[in-house]
Design a protein around this motif. Structure first.
Motif, PDB file in Angstrom:
ATOM      1  N   ASP A 205     -12.893   7.380  -5.363  1.00  0.00           N
ATOM      2  CA  ASP A 205     -13.782   6.568  -4.575  1.00  0.00           C
ATOM      3  C   ASP A 205     -13.352   6.553  -3.182  1.00  0.00           C
ATOM      4  OD1 ASP A 205     -15.861   4.924  -3.548  1.00  0.00           O
ATOM      5  OD2 ASP A 205     -15.855   3.340  -5.055  1.00  0.00           O
ATOM      6  N   PRO A 206     -13.789   7.429  -2.400  1.00  0.00           N
ATOM      7  CA  PRO A 206     -13.509   7.422  -1.045  1.00  0.00           C
ATOM      8  C   PRO A 206     -13.649   6.045  -0.375  1.00  0.00           C
ATOM      9  CG  PRO A 206     -14.389   9.520  -1.511  1.00  0.00           C
ATOM     10  CD  PRO A 206     -14.810   8.482  -2.833  1.00  0.00           C
ATOM     11  N   ALA A 207     -14.693   5.364  -1.069  1.00  0.00           N
ATOM     12  CA  ALA A 207     -15.530   4.373  -0.140  1.00  0.00           C
ATOM     13  C   ALA A 207     -14.552   3.151  -0.258  1.00  0.00           C
ATOM     14  CB  ALA A 207     -16.908   3.930  -0.400  1.00  0.00           C
ATOM     15  N   MET A 208     -13.547   3.124  -1.250  1.00  0.00           N
ATOM     16  CA  MET A 208     -12.770   1.821  -1.412  1.00  0.00           C
ATOM     17  C   MET A 208     -11.529   1.784  -0.114  1.00  0.00           C
ATOM     18  SD  MET A 208     -11.600   1.679  -5.532  1.00  0.00           S
ATOM     19  CE  MET A 208     -13.031   1.351  -6.686  1.00  0.00           C
ATOM     20  N   ARG A 209     -11.647   0.682   0.417  1.00  0.00           N
ATOM     21  CA  ARG A 209     -10.580   0.401   1.165  1.00  0.00           C
ATOM     22  C   ARG A 209      -9.196  -0.096   0.595  1.00  0.00           C
ATOM     23  NH1 ARG A 209     -12.857  -1.504   6.669  1.00  0.00           N
ATOM     24  NH2 ARG A 209     -11.563  -0.144   7.405  1.00  0.00           N
ATOM     25  N   LEU A 210      -8.091   0.620   0.850  1.00  0.00           N
ATOM     26  CA  LEU A 210      -6.857   0.313   0.227  1.00  0.00           C
ATOM     27  C   LEU A 210      -5.981  -0.182   0.925  1.00  0.00           C
ATOM     28  CD1 LEU A 210      -7.126   4.030  -1.694  1.00  0.00           C
ATOM     29  CD2 LEU A 210      -8.197   1.617  -2.763  1.00  0.00           C
ATOM     30  N   GLY A 211      -5.191  -1.041   0.343  1.00  0.00           N
ATOM     31  CA  GLY A 211      -3.823  -1.717   0.881  1.00  0.00           C
ATOM     32  C   GLY A 211      -3.044  -2.107   0.055  1.00  0.00           C
ATOM     33  N   ILE A 212      -1.960  -2.961   0.525  1.00  0.00           N
ATOM     34  CA  ILE A 212      -0.953  -3.578   0.018  1.00  0.00           C
ATOM     35  C   ILE A 212      -1.099  -5.054   0.277  1.00  0.00           C
ATOM     36  CG2 ILE A 212       1.329  -3.958   0.402  1.00  0.00           C
ATOM     37  CD1 ILE A 212       0.962  -1.782  -1.547  1.00  0.00           C
ATOM     38  N   ALA A 213      -0.679  -6.054  -0.785  1.00  0.00           N
ATOM     39  CA  ALA A 213      -0.412  -7.208  -0.364  1.00  0.00           C
ATOM     40  C   ALA A 213       0.928  -7.618   0.017  1.00  0.00           C
ATOM     41  CB  ALA A 213      -1.114  -8.267  -1.422  1.00  0.00           C
ATOM     42  N   LYS A 214       1.295  -7.731   1.299  1.00  0.00           N
ATOM     43  CA  LYS A 214       2.852  -7.910   1.467  1.00  0.00           C
ATOM     44  C   LYS A 214       3.310  -9.080   1.771  1.00  0.00           C
ATOM     45  CE  LYS A 214       6.816  -6.259   2.656  1.00  0.00           C
ATOM     46  NZ  LYS A 214       7.265  -7.706   2.365  1.00  0.00           N
ATOM     47  N   HIS A 215       4.282  -9.816   0.861  1.00  0.00           N
ATOM     48  CA  HIS A 215       4.676 -11.178   1.309  1.00  0.00           C
ATOM     49  C   HIS A 215       5.382 -11.125   2.721  1.00  0.00           C
ATOM     50  CE1 HIS A 215       5.931 -14.948  -0.528  1.00  0.00           C
ATOM     51  NE2 HIS A 215       6.810 -15.097   0.629  1.00  0.00           N
ATOM     52  N   TRP A 216       5.056 -11.807   3.596  1.00  0.00           N
ATOM     53  CA  TRP A 216       5.822 -12.077   5.012  1.00  0.00           C
ATOM     54  C   TRP A 216       6.575 -13.342   4.870  1.00  0.00           C
ATOM     55  CZ3 TRP A 216       4.985  -8.022   8.558  1.00  0.00           C
ATOM     56  CH2 TRP A 216       5.460  -8.353  10.044  1.00  0.00           C
ATOM     57  N   ILE A 217       7.659 -13.268   5.370  1.00  0.00           N
ATOM     58  CA  ILE A 217       8.588 -14.619   5.575  1.00  0.00           C
ATOM     59  C   ILE A 217       8.794 -14.704   7.082  1.00  0.00           C
ATOM     60  CG2 ILE A 217      10.643 -15.793   5.230  1.00  0.00           C
ATOM     61  CD1 ILE A 217      10.735 -14.510   2.175  1.00  0.00           C
ATOM     62  N   ASP A 218       8.720 -15.772   7.445  1.00  0.00           N
ATOM     63  CA  ASP A 218       9.113 -16.065   8.894  1.00  0.00           C
ATOM     64  C   ASP A 218      10.588 -16.311   9.004  1.00  0.00           C
ATOM     65  OD1 ASP A 218       8.461 -16.090  11.827  1.00  0.00           O
ATOM     66  OD2 ASP A 218       8.391 -18.504  11.650  1.00  0.00           O
ATOM     67  N   PHE A 219      11.110 -15.317   9.178  1.00  0.00           N
ATOM     68  CA  PHE A 219      12.664 -15.502   9.227  1.00  0.00           C
ATOM     69  C   PHE A 219      12.943 -15.999  10.688  1.00  0.00           C
ATOM     70  CE2 PHE A 219      12.630 -12.172   5.881  1.00  0.00           C
ATOM     71  CZ  PHE A 219      13.219 -12.959   4.854  1.00  0.00           C
ATOM     72  N   ARG A 220      13.799 -17.016  10.814  1.00  0.00           N
ATOM     73  CA  ARG A 220      14.460 -17.603  12.032  1.00  0.00           C
ATOM     74  C   ARG A 220      15.839 -17.459  11.917  1.00  0.00           C
ATOM     75  NH1 ARG A 220      11.066 -16.386  15.953  1.00  0.00           N
ATOM     76  NH2 ARG A 220       9.587 -15.523  14.468  1.00  0.00           N
ATOM     77  N   PRO A 221      16.954 -17.572  12.998  1.00  0.00           N
ATOM     78  CA  PRO A 221      18.023 -17.734  12.964  1.00  0.00           C
ATOM     79  C   PRO A 221      18.148 -19.101  12.855  1.00  0.00           C
ATOM     80  CG  PRO A 221      17.538 -17.007  15.077  1.00  0.00           C
ATOM     81  CD  PRO A 221      16.438 -16.894  14.384  1.00  0.00           C
ATOM     82  N   LEU A 222      19.145 -19.780  11.983  1.00  0.00           N
ATOM     83  CA  LEU A 222      19.352 -21.106  11.874  1.00  0.00           C
ATOM     84  C   LEU A 222      19.904 -21.730  13.333  1.00  0.00           C
ATOM     85  CD1 LEU A 222      19.505 -23.956  10.552  1.00  0.00           C
ATOM     86  CD2 LEU A 222      21.604 -23.053   9.514  1.00  0.00           C
ATOM     87  N   ASP A 223      21.061 -20.971  13.509  1.00  0.00           N
ATOM     88  CA  ASP A 223      21.535 -21.418  14.938  1.00  0.00           C
ATOM     89  C   ASP A 223      21.502 -20.174  16.094  1.00  0.00           C
ATOM     90  OD1 ASP A 223      23.028 -21.874  17.072  1.00  0.00           O
ATOM     91  OD2 ASP A 223      24.787 -22.451  16.121  1.00  0.00           O
ATOM     92  N   ALA A 224      20.368 -20.328  16.668  1.00  0.00           N
ATOM     93  CA  ALA A 224      20.185 -19.130  17.727  1.00  0.00           C
ATOM     94  C   ALA A 224      21.454 -18.650  18.735  1.00  0.00           C
ATOM     95  CB  ALA A 224      18.823 -19.436  18.655  1.00  0.00           C
ATOM     96  N   GLY A 225      22.547 -19.574  18.687  1.00  0.00           N
ATOM     97  CA  GLY A 225      23.699 -19.232  19.549  1.00  0.00           C
ATOM     98  C   GLY A 225      24.658 -18.717  18.541  1.00  0.00           C
ATOM     99  N   ASP A 226      24.380 -18.466  17.169  1.00  0.00           N
ATOM    100  CA  ASP A 226      25.318 -17.753  16.355  1.00  0.00           C
ATOM    101  C   ASP A 226      24.939 -16.522  16.208  1.00  0.00           C
ATOM    102  OD1 ASP A 226      26.503 -16.666  14.037  1.00  0.00           O
ATOM    103  OD2 ASP A 226      27.054 -18.868  13.568  1.00  0.00           O
TER     104      ASP A 226
END
Ligand code: GAL
Length: 400
Positions: A205-226
Motif C-alpha cells: 500500500d504505497p499510500a501508507m505513510r511510514l515511520g518510527i516512534a522514536k523515544h527522545w531524551i533531552d540529555f543535558r550535562p549535569l555540570d556544564a563546566g565538567d
C-alpha cells in the motif's frame, strides 16, 4: 501572545495512544506474558483493560472527548500465533478497530510492533534470530494487506532503542541482560527490521505513510563546566537519540517522537534523571521539562520529515498535574511549530490507565481511569480539558 497566536494548524491531530499488550488483556502468546509469569513485572498484565473486547466503547470515548486521532498497536502474537500461520480473526479484529475509528471520524495511527514478540519467535532468539527481519517483514506485509486503503499513518516499530536499553542492556525487560556484542547486534537488527518492513508495506500500500516512534531524551550535562559531563551528553545524545534515526531516515515518510523527560549526564554512559531542584518529577521519577519537547522537535526537524508527537504523558495521582503537563507540553509543541517545525499531531500517553510493563499497574498515565476490578472507565478532568483544546484547536488562554 494574541489569541490567534495560540491556534494550532488546521488538521492538527490531537489524540491519545495505547499499545496492545498494555490494554488488551489475555495476551498469552507473547514474550511479555511469559516474562510476567517469571516475576518480571510488579503485576501480571492479566485482563488489562479488556480493550480487545471493549475497543468499540473506548474509541467512542476518544470521539466523545473531542479527540481526532487514536494511536494503537497490532499484536504480532495474535496475528501470527504460530510461525507462518496467520489468524484471520485477529486480522479482522484490527481491521474492525480501524473501521470503528473511521466511522467515528477518528484518524487511526497504527503501530505494528510495540515491544512484544510472539513466544515462538522469542524462544528461538527473538530479535537476534537469524531470520527475524524477514519474519517481521512478512508479518507487516500481512497486516498491511488487511488494513490496505484504510490507514494513513503507520509506525513500524515503537522505541527500538528503549527495547535495546531496557531488554538487552539493563535486562529489566525481555529478553534479559545480554553481552555488549548482542546489544549492538540487536540495535542493528532493528534497523533492518524497519528497512525490510518499509519495503514490504510500501509494496502492498504505497499510500501508507511510514515511520518510527522514536523515544527522545533531552540529555543535558549535569555540570556544564565538567568536560566528562559534556562528553557524556554528546555521546548519549548521539547513541540514544540519533543513531537509529540517522540509519532509517531514508526509509521514513515521517518521524514519531515520544518525549517524556530530561536526563542529566554525569559521565560517558551515566546519567541521573533529575538534577535541578526546581524541576518537579512525575510518579515515575521523571523530571518535567516541557522545553525538552520543543528542543526535540526542533532538532528532529533537521531530518526534513514531518513529525508527530506519538507519545507524551505523565503518571500522577493528582489530575491537576496532568492538566498542567498537557498545557505546557502543547505550548512547547506550538512554539516548535511557530519556529518552523512541521508537526502534524500530538498523541497523549495514554488514553487509559494501563499495564506499565515492569512497573505493573501502579503508574496512572490515563486520561481515563480504569477500575481493573469492574473495568469501569471514569473520564478525568484532564481528559475534558484536553478535549476542549482539541475541539477548538487552541491553547488555553492561561497556562499555569
Ligand atoms: C513509552 C512506551 C509506552 C509507555 C510509556 C510510559 O516508553 O512506548 O509503552 O509505557 O513509555 O512509560
Amino acid at each position: 501572545m494574541g489569541p490567534t497566536a495560540r491556534d494550532f494548524p488546521s488538521g492538527f491531530l490531537f489524540g491519545a495512544a495505547t499499545s496492545a499488550h498494555q490494554v488488551e488483556g489475555g495476551n498469552d502468546g507473547c514474550d511479555w506474558w511469559a516474562w510476567e509469569r517469571r516475576g518480571g513485572a510488579k503485576d501480571p498484565s492479566g485482563a488489562a483493560c479488556d480493550h480487545y473486547r471493549r475497543y468499540p466503547e473506548d474509541i467512542a470515548l476518544v470521539k466523545e472527548l473531542g479527540l481526532g486521532s487514536y494511536r494503537f498497536s497490532v499484536e504480532w502474537a495474535r496475528v501470527e500465533p504460530e510461525e507462518g500461520r496467520f489468524d484471520e480473526g485477529a486480522l479482522r479484529h484490527y481491521r474492525d478497530m480501524v473501521e470503528r475509528c473511521r466511522e467515528l471520524g477518528v484518524e487511526p495511527i497504527v503501530t505494528f510492533h510495540h515491544f512484544t514478540l510472539p513466544t515462538w519467535l522469542s524462544d528461538r532468539g527473538g530479535v537476534l534470530a537469524r531470520d527475524s527481519s524477514r519474519l517481521f517483514a512478512r508479518y507487516c506485509r500481512t497486516v498491511a494487506e488487511a488494513l490496505k486503503g484504510r490507514v494513513t499513518w503507520v509506525l513500524t516499530i515503537n522505541e527500538p532503542m528503549v527495547l535495546v536499553l531496557m531488554g538487552y542492556v539493563q535486562g529489566v525487560w525481555p529478553p534479559g541482560k545480554r553481552p555488549a556484542s548482542q546489544v549492538i547486534k540487536a540495535a542493528r537488527r532493528l534497523v533492518s527490521w524497519h528497512e525490510e518492513a518499509f519495503a514490504a508495506i510500501r509494496q502492498v500500500d504505497p499510500a501508507m505513510r511510514l515511520g518510527i516512534a522514536k523515544h527522545w531524551i533531552d540529555f543535558r550535562p549535569l555540570d556544564a563546566g565538567d568536560a566528562m559531563h559534556r562528553l557524556g551528553r554528546r555521546l548519549q545524545h548521539q547513541l540514544f537519540n540519533r543513531w537509529y534515526l540517522d540509519r532509517v531516515k531514508s526509509h521514513c515518510d515521517f518521524i514519531g517522537i515520544n518525549y517524556y523527560a530530561r536526563q542529566y549526564t554525569t559521565g560517558l554512559l551515566r546519567q541521573v534523571p533529575l538534577a535541578t531542584p526546581d524541576a518537579p518529577r512525575t510518579e515515575m521519577g521523571w523530571s518535567i521539562v516541557p522545553e525538552g519537547l520543543h528542543l526535540a522537535l526542533t532538532e528532529a526537524s533537521g531530518y526534513g520529515l514531518p513529525l508527530i508527537v506519538t507519545e507524551n504523558g505523565i503518571a500522577c495521582r493528582d489530575d491537576r498535574w496532568r492538566i498542567r503537563y498537557i498545557d505546557r507540553h502543547l505550548a512547547a509543541v506550538h512554539e516548535a511549530i511557530a519556529a518552523g517545525a512541521d508537526v502534524r499531531g500530538y498523541q497523549y500517553w495514554s488514553l487509559l490507565d494501563n499495564f506499565e510493563w515492569a512497573e505493573g499497574y501502579r503508574p496512572q498515565f490515563g486520561l481515563v481511569a480504569v477500575d481493573l476490578g469492574t473495568q469501569k472507565r471514569t473520564v478525568r478532568e484532564s481528559a475534558r480539558h484536553y478535549g476542549e483544546i482539541a475541539r477548538t484547536g487552541r491553547l488555553p488562554d492561561a497556562i499555569d
